[in-house]
Design a protein around this motif. Structure first.
Motif: not given
Length: 331
Positions: A67-74, A44-47
Motif C-alpha cells: 500500500t501507499v500512504a503519503d508517498g511511502c510504500l509499505t 513518492g512523497p515529493d510526487g
C-alpha cells in the motif's frame, strides 16, 4: 535472447500511464515487467515516480501488493516502509528511533514521466526520452490511450510500425485499399526533433471511422506523412491533412520479455477539441487491433541478422533500424 543484451538497459521504456499510479489520497503501487525483470512503481512523497525491483529487501515479498500512504510504500509482509528514492524509513519490528540497516534501502532505478506515461531506464541512461515538441504546443491536445499487452516481440512491432507495405493488406477494414499495394521509393533522412526516417504522400481509405478522425468526407483522403525511428523500439508517425489538421502518433513497444510486450500509443492533434478524445482514437484503436491480430500470429523475435529474412526497397526503413539496433546491442 535479445532482452539479455545489457545495452538495452540503458534506454527508456514506457510501462504504464501516469494515471495508473492513482491520485493524491488514493495512490497505489503497480507491478510491471521490463526486459525480464519485475519492478514496483509508485509516486513518492515529493510526487515524483519511484521504481525499484519488486522485492522487499527484508524477505523479498512483492511490494506491488503493498500500500501507499503519503508517498511511502509499505510492504504487506512485515510493514517495512519505503519513501523517496526507495529509502527505507520504517522497520516496525525494530521500534521507533532505531537505525535502519543500510541493506534495507531499495535499489531504485531511473524513472520519469513524459507525455502522460511512466518511463523506466534500468541502468545509467545513454540518451533521453524521445522528443515530441507538439506536447508543449498549446494548439495541440494530447490523447492517451492506455497500455495493452501484446503477445509478440517488440522487434516485430517496431518493424511493423516502420513499414507501409502492409497497409493495403492488414488494414483493409480501416484505411487500406488496393492503391496501397505498391510502395514508392523510400529515401531516409533526418526528421525533426531527432527522429530519423522518411516522408511520403498517400491516398488512404476514408470510411466512417476514418472520416471521424480526418474530419473530411469522401471515400479517400490525401495524407502527407512521415515515419521516424528512435532506438531501441519507438516509432513516430506524423499525418498532415490538406485541411491543415495534424495527427501525430507516438507508437511505443516495450519488451516485457522476448515475445511479450507492452504497447501504447499517444496522439497529438491541432483540432478544435470539439470531438471527444475517445471518438478520435476509436479509429486508431481499430488500426492497432489489426496490427495486433497479425503480429500475434508471427512467432519469435525478428532476427537482427539481415541475411535471415528477405527484404526489398519497401523495407528500407526497417533494414536501417535493424542495422542500428544490431550495432546497439553489440556494444
Amino acid at each position: 535472447m535479445l532482452i539479455e543484451h545489457g545495452a538495452l538497459r540503458h534506454h527508456w521504456y514506457p510501462v504504464a500511464e501516469s494515471t495508473d499510479l492513482g491520485v493524491p489520497g488514493d495512490e497505489t503501487p503497480i507491478g510491471v515487467k521490463l526486459l525480464g525483470e519485475e519492478y514496483v512503481v509508485w509516486r513518492g512523497p515529493d510526487g515524483r515516480v519511484v521504481a525499484a525491483p519488486d522485492r522487499c529487501t527484508h524477505r523479498e515479498s512483492p511490494l506491488s501488493i503493498g500500500t501507499v500512504a503519503d508517498g511511502c510504500l509499505t510492504c504487506p509482509y512485515h510493514g517495512w516502509t519505503f519513501g523517496a528514492e526507495g529509502t527505507c524509513v520504517l522497520v516496525p519490528s525494530s521500534g521507533q528511533g532505531k537505525p535502519v540497516p543500510p541493506k534495507a534501502h531499495l535499489p531504485a532505478i531511473n524513472a520519469q514521466e513524459a507525455y502522460g506515461l511512466v518511463w523506466l531506464c534500468p541502468a545509467e541512461p545513454h540518451g533521453d526520452i524521445p522528443m515530441i515538441s507538439y506536447d508543449s504546443n498549446p494548439e495541440y491536445r494530447r490523447i492517451n490511450t492506455g497500455v495493452d499487452v501484446w503477445q509478440t516481440s517488440a522487434t516485430r512491432m517496431t518493424d511493423n510500425f516502420l513499414d507501409i507495405a502492409h497497409f493495403g493488406w492488414v488494414h483493409r477494414d480501416t484505411f487500406g485499399n488496393d492503391d496501397l499495394f505498391e510502395v514508392p521509393k523510400i529515401d531516409l533522412d533526418e526528421l525533426d526533433d531527432g527522429w530519423y526516417g522518411y516522408a511520403y504522400e498517400v491516398e488512404v481509405g476514408n470510411d466512417k471511422g476514418g472520416a471521424q478522425s480526418s474530419g473530411q468526407e469522401g471515400d479517400t483522403v490525401h495524407r502527407r506523412m512521415s515515419t521516424g525511428m528512435h532506438l531501441p523500439f519507438t516509432v513516430r508517425s506524423t499525418i498532415h491533412y490538406e485541411t491543415g489538421l495534424d495527427h501525430i502518433i507516438l507508437l511505443c513497444s516495450t519488451p516485457i520479455d522476448d515475445t511479450t510486450s507492452y504497447f501504447t500509443f499517444v496522439v497529438w492533434r491541432n483540432d478544435d477539441f470539439s470531438v471527444p478524445a475517445e471518438e478520435i482514437i476509436t479509429f486508431d484503436r481499430r488500426i492497432g487491433a489489426e496490427d495486433k491480430f497479425m503480429l500475434e500470429r508471427v512467432p519469435g523475435v525478428l532476427p537482427l541478422d539481415q541475411q535471415a529474412t528477405a527484404s526489398v526497397q519497401a523495407d528500407k526503413a526497417s533494414v536501417e533500424w535493424r542495422r542500428r539496433l544490431a550495432a546497439l546491442v553489440a556494444t
